[in-house]
Motif scaffolding. Structure first.
Motif, mmCIF file in Angstrom:
data_model
loop_
_atom_site.group_PDB
_atom_site.id
_atom_site.type_symbol
_atom_site.label_atom_id
_atom_site.label_comp_id
_atom_site.label_asym_id
_atom_site.label_seq_id
_atom_site.Cartn_x
_atom_site.Cartn_y
_atom_site.Cartn_z
ATOM 1 N N VAL A 209 0.717 -1.331 -0.045
ATOM 2 C CA VAL A 209 0.093 -0.202 -0.034
ATOM 3 C C VAL A 209 1.033 1.327 -0.106
ATOM 4 O O VAL A 209 0.583 2.283 -0.600
ATOM 5 N N SER A 210 1.883 1.329 0.834
ATOM 6 C CA SER A 210 2.764 2.331 0.946
ATOM 7 C C SER A 210 1.668 3.822 1.375
ATOM 8 O O SER A 210 1.047 3.433 2.298
ATOM 9 N N GLY A 211 2.235 4.822 1.134
ATOM 10 C CA GLY A 211 1.456 5.890 1.573
ATOM 11 C C GLY A 211 1.812 6.449 3.081
ATOM 12 O O GLY A 211 2.663 5.993 3.589
ATOM 13 N N THR A 212 0.947 6.822 3.541
ATOM 14 C CA THR A 212 1.032 7.324 5.127
ATOM 15 C C THR A 212 0.144 6.887 5.945
ATOM 16 O O THR A 212 -0.351 7.148 6.883
ATOM 17 N N ALA A 213 -0.445 5.470 5.355
ATOM 18 C CA ALA A 213 -1.678 4.508 6.649
ATOM 19 C C ALA A 213 -1.011 4.451 7.949
ATOM 20 O O ALA A 213 0.508 4.229 7.814
ATOM 21 N N ASP A 214 -1.751 4.472 8.891
ATOM 22 C CA ASP A 214 -1.042 4.151 10.163
ATOM 23 C C ASP A 214 -0.572 2.486 10.184
ATOM 24 O O ASP A 214 -1.004 1.632 9.444
ATOM 25 N N ARG A 215 0.206 2.209 11.282
ATOM 26 C CA ARG A 215 0.598 0.876 11.570
ATOM 27 C C ARG A 215 -0.444 0.424 12.537
ATOM 28 O O ARG A 215 -1.251 1.063 13.013
ATOM 29 N N ILE A 216 -0.418 -0.866 13.050
ATOM 30 C CA ILE A 216 -1.263 -1.442 13.738
ATOM 31 C C ILE A 216 -1.489 -0.813 15.229
ATOM 32 O O ILE A 216 -2.419 -0.976 16.012
ATOM 33 N N ALA A 217 -0.287 -0.379 15.948
ATOM 34 C CA ALA A 217 -0.071 0.206 17.201
ATOM 35 C C ALA A 217 0.637 1.493 17.104
ATOM 36 O O ALA A 217 1.497 1.784 16.184
ATOM 37 N N LYS A 218 -0.076 2.445 17.787
ATOM 38 C CA LYS A 218 0.440 3.849 17.765
ATOM 39 C C LYS A 218 0.355 4.527 19.135
ATOM 40 O O LYS A 218 -0.698 4.330 19.795
ATOM 41 N N GLY A 219 1.349 5.238 19.555
ATOM 42 C CA GLY A 219 1.263 5.665 20.843
ATOM 43 C C GLY A 219 2.416 6.391 21.501
ATOM 44 O O GLY A 219 3.329 6.286 20.643
#
Length: 248
Positions: A209-219
Protein backbone atom coordinates in the motif's frame (compact mmCIF):
# COMPACT_ATOMS: atom_id res chain seq x y z
CA UNK A 1 -7.28 -23.36 5.13
CA UNK A 2 -3.91 -24.93 6.00
CA UNK A 3 -1.97 -24.79 9.27
CA UNK A 4 1.76 -24.07 8.89
CA UNK A 5 2.62 -23.66 12.59
CA UNK A 6 3.19 -25.49 14.84
CA UNK A 7 4.92 -27.76 12.32
CA UNK A 8 3.95 -30.96 14.13
CA UNK A 9 0.27 -29.97 13.67
CA UNK A 10 0.56 -28.96 10.01
CA UNK A 11 -2.39 -29.84 7.81
CA UNK A 12 -5.87 -28.79 6.80
CA UNK A 13 -7.95 -27.05 9.46
CA UNK A 14 -11.69 -27.64 9.82
CA UNK A 15 -14.32 -25.33 11.30
CA UNK A 16 -14.16 -26.89 14.78
CA UNK A 17 -10.42 -26.30 14.93
CA UNK A 18 -10.84 -22.69 13.77
CA UNK A 19 -13.29 -22.15 16.63
CA UNK A 20 -10.75 -23.57 19.06
CA UNK A 21 -7.91 -21.43 17.73
CA UNK A 22 -9.91 -18.20 17.62
CA UNK A 23 -11.88 -18.78 20.80
CA UNK A 24 -10.73 -17.83 24.30
CA UNK A 25 -8.88 -20.05 26.79
CA UNK A 26 -10.86 -21.44 29.71
CA UNK A 27 -9.66 -20.82 33.23
CA UNK A 28 -8.45 -17.27 32.57
CA UNK A 29 -10.09 -14.46 34.56
CA UNK A 30 -9.59 -12.18 31.54
CA UNK A 31 -8.34 -12.67 27.98
CA UNK A 32 -7.94 -9.72 25.64
CA UNK A 33 -7.24 -10.49 21.99
CA UNK A 34 -6.48 -7.65 19.57
CA UNK A 35 -7.46 -8.21 15.95
CA UNK A 36 -6.05 -6.46 12.88
CA UNK A 37 -5.70 -6.93 9.15
CA UNK A 38 -2.73 -5.21 7.56
CA UNK A 39 -0.98 -5.12 4.21
CA UNK A 40 2.37 -6.86 3.81
CA UNK A 41 4.06 -3.47 4.24
CA UNK A 42 2.17 -2.72 7.46
CA UNK A 43 -0.70 -0.46 6.36
CA UNK A 44 -3.99 -0.83 8.27
CA UNK A 45 -6.15 1.04 5.80
CA UNK A 46 -6.78 1.77 2.17
CA UNK A 47 -8.41 5.15 1.52
CA UNK A 48 -9.06 5.53 5.23
CA UNK A 49 -10.79 2.19 5.89
CA UNK A 50 -9.72 -1.37 6.64
CA UNK A 51 -12.21 -2.89 4.16
CA UNK A 52 -9.78 -2.54 1.28
CA UNK A 53 -7.41 -5.01 2.96
CA UNK A 54 -9.80 -7.81 3.83
CA UNK A 55 -10.39 -10.90 1.70
CA UNK A 56 -12.05 -14.32 1.87
CA UNK A 57 -9.51 -15.81 4.30
CA UNK A 58 -9.80 -12.85 6.68
CA UNK A 59 -13.60 -12.90 6.49
CA UNK A 60 -13.62 -16.57 7.48
CA UNK A 61 -11.40 -16.20 10.54
CA UNK A 62 -11.74 -12.62 11.75
CA UNK A 63 -15.44 -12.73 12.76
CA UNK A 64 -14.84 -15.69 15.08
CA UNK A 65 -13.12 -13.37 17.55
CA UNK A 66 -16.26 -11.32 18.05
CA UNK A 67 -18.71 -14.21 17.69
CA UNK A 68 -16.98 -16.06 20.54
CA UNK A 69 -16.41 -12.98 22.75
CA UNK A 70 -18.34 -11.57 25.68
CA UNK A 71 -17.58 -8.02 24.60
CA UNK A 72 -16.13 -6.20 21.59
CA UNK A 73 -13.80 -3.35 22.59
CA UNK A 74 -13.25 -0.56 20.09
CA UNK A 75 -11.96 2.99 19.98
CA UNK A 76 -14.55 5.68 19.30
CA UNK A 77 -12.89 6.95 16.12
CA UNK A 78 -12.82 3.44 14.65
CA UNK A 79 -16.44 2.86 15.71
CA UNK A 80 -17.57 6.04 13.94
CA UNK A 81 -15.40 5.75 10.80
CA UNK A 82 -16.18 2.03 10.30
CA UNK A 83 -19.87 2.68 11.10
CA UNK A 84 -20.11 0.14 13.91
CA UNK A 85 -23.56 -0.99 15.04
CA UNK A 86 -24.81 -3.37 17.66
CA UNK A 87 -24.51 -7.07 16.87
CA UNK A 88 -27.59 -8.76 15.39
CA UNK A 89 -26.77 -12.49 15.45
CA UNK A 90 -28.01 -14.62 12.60
CA UNK A 91 -29.14 -18.21 13.18
CA UNK A 92 -25.63 -19.66 12.75
CA UNK A 93 -24.07 -17.17 15.16
CA UNK A 94 -26.83 -17.75 17.71
CA UNK A 95 -26.22 -21.50 17.53
CA UNK A 96 -22.46 -20.98 17.84
CA UNK A 97 -22.80 -18.82 20.95
CA UNK A 98 -25.29 -21.15 22.57
CA UNK A 99 -22.99 -24.12 21.92
CA UNK A 100 -20.14 -22.29 23.63
CA UNK A 101 -22.28 -21.22 26.60
CA UNK A 102 -22.25 -17.51 25.74
CA UNK A 103 -24.92 -14.84 26.08
CA UNK A 104 -27.04 -14.52 22.92
CA UNK A 105 -25.54 -11.15 21.93
CA UNK A 106 -22.03 -9.85 22.67
CA UNK A 107 -21.86 -6.34 24.07
CA UNK A 108 -19.84 -3.52 22.54
CA UNK A 109 -17.61 -1.28 24.66
CA UNK A 110 -16.39 1.98 23.13
CA UNK A 111 -13.39 3.83 24.57
CA UNK A 112 -13.59 7.59 24.16
CA UNK A 113 -12.28 10.84 25.57
CA UNK A 114 -15.68 12.28 24.66
CA UNK A 115 -14.79 14.36 21.63
CA UNK A 116 -15.18 11.67 18.96
CA UNK A 117 -18.35 9.85 20.03
CA UNK A 118 -21.61 11.70 19.30
CA UNK A 119 -24.64 10.55 21.32
CA UNK A 120 -26.46 9.59 18.10
CA UNK A 121 -23.66 7.30 16.87
CA UNK A 122 -25.17 4.04 15.53
CA UNK A 123 -22.89 2.03 17.83
CA UNK A 124 -25.03 3.41 20.67
CA UNK A 125 -28.46 3.90 19.13
CA UNK A 126 -28.57 0.77 16.95
CA UNK A 127 -27.86 -1.92 19.56
CA UNK A 128 -30.08 -4.62 21.03
CA UNK A 129 -28.10 -4.67 24.29
CA UNK A 130 -26.74 -1.49 25.89
CA UNK A 131 -23.39 -0.36 24.53
CA UNK A 132 -20.81 0.37 27.22
CA UNK A 133 -19.13 3.76 26.83
CA UNK A 134 -15.79 3.84 28.68
CA UNK A 135 -14.51 7.33 29.36
CA UNK A 136 -12.74 9.39 32.01
CA UNK A 137 -13.97 11.82 34.62
CA UNK A 138 -12.94 14.70 32.35
CA UNK A 139 -15.70 13.90 29.84
CA UNK A 140 -18.40 16.59 30.11
CA UNK A 141 -21.27 15.59 32.39
CA UNK A 142 -23.80 16.75 29.80
CA UNK A 143 -22.30 14.44 27.19
CA UNK A 144 -22.30 11.50 29.60
CA UNK A 145 -25.97 12.13 30.30
CA UNK A 146 -26.67 12.24 26.55
CA UNK A 147 -24.96 8.87 26.05
CA UNK A 148 -27.07 7.39 28.83
CA UNK A 149 -30.25 8.93 27.44
CA UNK A 150 -29.43 7.30 24.07
CA UNK A 151 -29.26 3.89 25.79
CA UNK A 152 -25.60 3.46 26.72
CA UNK A 153 -24.09 2.34 30.01
CA UNK A 154 -21.35 4.83 30.92
CA UNK A 155 -18.28 3.60 32.82
CA UNK A 156 -15.73 6.04 34.24
CA UNK A 157 -12.18 4.70 34.25
CA UNK A 158 -9.60 7.30 35.21
CA UNK A 159 -9.79 10.95 36.15
CA UNK A 160 -8.35 12.90 33.20
CA UNK A 161 -7.42 10.09 30.79
CA UNK A 162 -9.00 6.68 30.27
CA UNK A 163 -7.28 4.13 32.50
CA UNK A 164 -7.40 0.97 30.38
CA UNK A 165 -6.34 -1.34 33.19
CA UNK A 166 -9.32 -0.05 35.18
CA UNK A 167 -11.50 -0.28 32.07
CA UNK A 168 -10.74 -3.97 31.47
CA UNK A 169 -11.23 -4.64 35.18
CA UNK A 170 -14.68 -3.02 34.93
CA UNK A 171 -15.53 -5.34 32.04
CA UNK A 172 -14.39 -8.34 34.10
CA UNK A 173 -16.60 -7.23 36.99
CA UNK A 174 -19.55 -7.39 34.60
CA UNK A 175 -18.68 -10.97 33.66
CA UNK A 176 -17.20 -9.89 30.32
CA UNK A 177 -13.87 -11.72 30.44
CA UNK A 178 -13.53 -12.68 26.76
CA UNK A 179 -12.55 -9.37 25.18
CA UNK A 180 -12.21 -8.98 21.41
CA UNK A 181 -10.51 -5.68 20.54
CA UNK A 182 -11.23 -4.26 17.10
CA UNK A 183 -8.75 -1.39 17.34
CA UNK A 184 -7.85 1.14 16.19
CA UNK A 185 -4.10 1.66 16.39
CA UNK A 186 -4.20 4.24 19.21
CA UNK A 187 -6.34 1.97 21.37
CA UNK A 188 -3.99 -0.96 20.70
CA UNK A 189 -1.00 1.20 21.60
CA UNK A 190 -2.65 2.34 24.82
CA UNK A 191 -3.63 -1.23 25.75
CA UNK A 192 0.00 -2.30 25.24
CA UNK A 193 1.16 0.56 27.49
CA UNK A 194 -1.30 -0.68 30.14
CA UNK A 195 -0.03 -4.28 29.83
CA UNK A 196 -3.59 -5.41 29.06
CA UNK A 197 -3.08 -7.39 25.81
CA UNK A 198 -2.88 -11.19 25.94
CA UNK A 199 -2.99 -12.07 22.25
CA UNK A 200 -2.49 -10.50 18.82
CA UNK A 201 -4.44 -11.93 15.90
CA UNK A 202 -3.08 -10.54 12.66
CA UNK A 203 -4.15 -11.19 9.08
CA UNK A 204 -1.41 -10.27 6.60
CA UNK A 205 -3.12 -9.31 3.37
CA UNK A 206 -1.08 -9.90 0.16
CA UNK A 207 -1.02 -6.22 -0.80
CA UNK A 208 1.50 -3.39 -0.83
CA UNK A 209 0.00 0.00 0.00
CA UNK A 210 2.81 2.44 0.91
CA UNK A 211 1.54 5.99 1.59
CA UNK A 212 0.93 7.40 5.07
CA UNK A 213 -1.43 4.76 6.50
CA UNK A 214 -1.13 3.99 10.22
CA UNK A 215 0.57 0.88 11.58
CA UNK A 216 -1.38 -1.48 13.86
CA UNK A 217 -0.18 0.13 17.11
CA UNK A 218 0.42 3.81 17.74
CA UNK A 219 1.18 5.72 20.91
CA UNK A 220 3.82 6.83 23.37
CA UNK A 221 5.78 3.62 22.94
CA UNK A 222 6.74 0.72 25.22
CA UNK A 223 9.74 -1.43 25.97
CA UNK A 224 9.43 -4.11 23.28
CA UNK A 225 7.02 -6.84 24.38
CA UNK A 226 8.08 -10.41 23.69
CA UNK A 227 5.75 -12.46 21.49
CA UNK A 228 5.43 -16.22 21.17
CA UNK A 229 4.02 -17.69 17.98
CA UNK A 230 0.82 -19.63 18.68
CA UNK A 231 -0.39 -20.51 15.18
CA UNK A 232 0.02 -19.65 11.50
CA UNK A 233 -2.66 -20.46 8.94
CA UNK A 234 -2.53 -19.90 5.20
CA UNK A 235 -5.16 -19.62 2.53
CA UNK A 236 -4.15 -18.70 -1.01
CA UNK A 237 -1.65 -15.83 -0.53
CA UNK A 238 -2.93 -14.73 2.89
CA UNK A 239 -1.30 -15.50 6.24
CA UNK A 240 -3.28 -15.54 9.50
CA UNK A 241 -1.02 -15.30 12.53
CA UNK A 242 -1.67 -15.57 16.26
CA UNK A 243 0.88 -14.36 18.83
CA UNK A 244 0.70 -14.58 22.62
CA UNK A 245 1.98 -11.45 24.38
CA UNK A 246 4.32 -11.62 27.35
CA UNK A 247 3.40 -8.93 29.89
CA UNK A 248 6.13 -9.85 32.35
Amino acid sequence: MYRLWPPDEAGNVDRAELERLYGYPEGESKWLAVNFVSSADGAVEVAGRSGGLTNAADREVYPLGSKLADVILVGSNTAVVEEFRGIEPDEDQAELRERHGLAPIPRIAVVTTGRTLPPDAPVITDAQVPTIVITSGSAPLELREQWEAAGAEVVLAGETEVDLAAATAALQQRGLRRIHCDGGPRLFGSLLEAGAVDELRLTISPLLVSGTADRIAKGAGIDPARLSLASVLAQDDTLLVRYLVSNS
